[in-house]
Design a protein around this motif. Structure first.
Motif, short mmCIF file in Angstrom:
data_model
loop_
_atom_site.label_atom_id
_atom_site.label_comp_id
_atom_site.label_asym_id
_atom_site.label_seq_id
_atom_site.Cartn_x
_atom_site.Cartn_y
_atom_site.Cartn_z
N SER A 28 0.82 -1.20 0.00
CA SER A 28 0.00 0.00 0.00
C SER A 28 0.86 1.26 0.00
N ASP A 29 1.91 1.27 0.81
CA ASP A 29 2.82 2.42 0.85
C ASP A 29 3.53 2.61 -0.48
N SER A 61 1.04 4.05 -3.04
CA SER A 61 0.35 5.27 -2.65
C SER A 61 0.72 6.42 -3.59
N THR A 62 -0.30 7.15 -4.02
CA THR A 62 -0.06 8.31 -4.89
C THR A 62 0.01 9.60 -4.08
N THR A 63 -0.26 9.50 -2.78
CA THR A 63 -0.20 10.67 -1.92
C THR A 63 1.24 10.87 -1.47
N LYS A 122 4.45 11.95 0.68
CA LYS A 122 4.73 12.17 2.09
C LYS A 122 5.33 13.57 2.21
#
Length: 90
Positions: free
Chosen positions: A51-52, A55-57, A59
């Motif tokens: 998932s990390d 992830s498209t978000t 950090k």
């Protein structure tokens, strides 16, 4: 990986001539492995890492404070690049 193991176990059980006793032994072992806390934890960790990675978000990292209630954030990669640029100018 678990799917591969289940497939191998199923193929062995279906192809073996050991009969019902061997089938029960393999079933118990598979059930024990599938329900063990270690297996559940490994699956959870693997899912989180996946998932990390997907992830498209971005950090974000704080790079500056404007006032007491406002800060400037940038993606970690950009913040590192900015820090490297600032460090090389001094």
């Amino acid at each position: 990986m678990i799917g591969l193991l289940v497939g191998v176990a199923a193929g062995y059980v279906l192809g073996t001539r050991a009969g019902r006793e061997r089938f029960e032994q393999i079933s118990r072992t598979a059930r024990t492995v599938a329900t063990s806390p270690a297996t559940k934890k490994a699956i959870e960790v693997g899912r989180q890492k996946l998932s990390d990675a997907l992830s498209t978000t971005p950090k974000l990292e704080r790079i500056a404070d404007i006032d007491d209630s406002t800060s400037v954030y940038a993606p970690q990669e950009a913040a590192r690049g900015q820090a490297n640029l600032n460090g090389s100018r001094r």
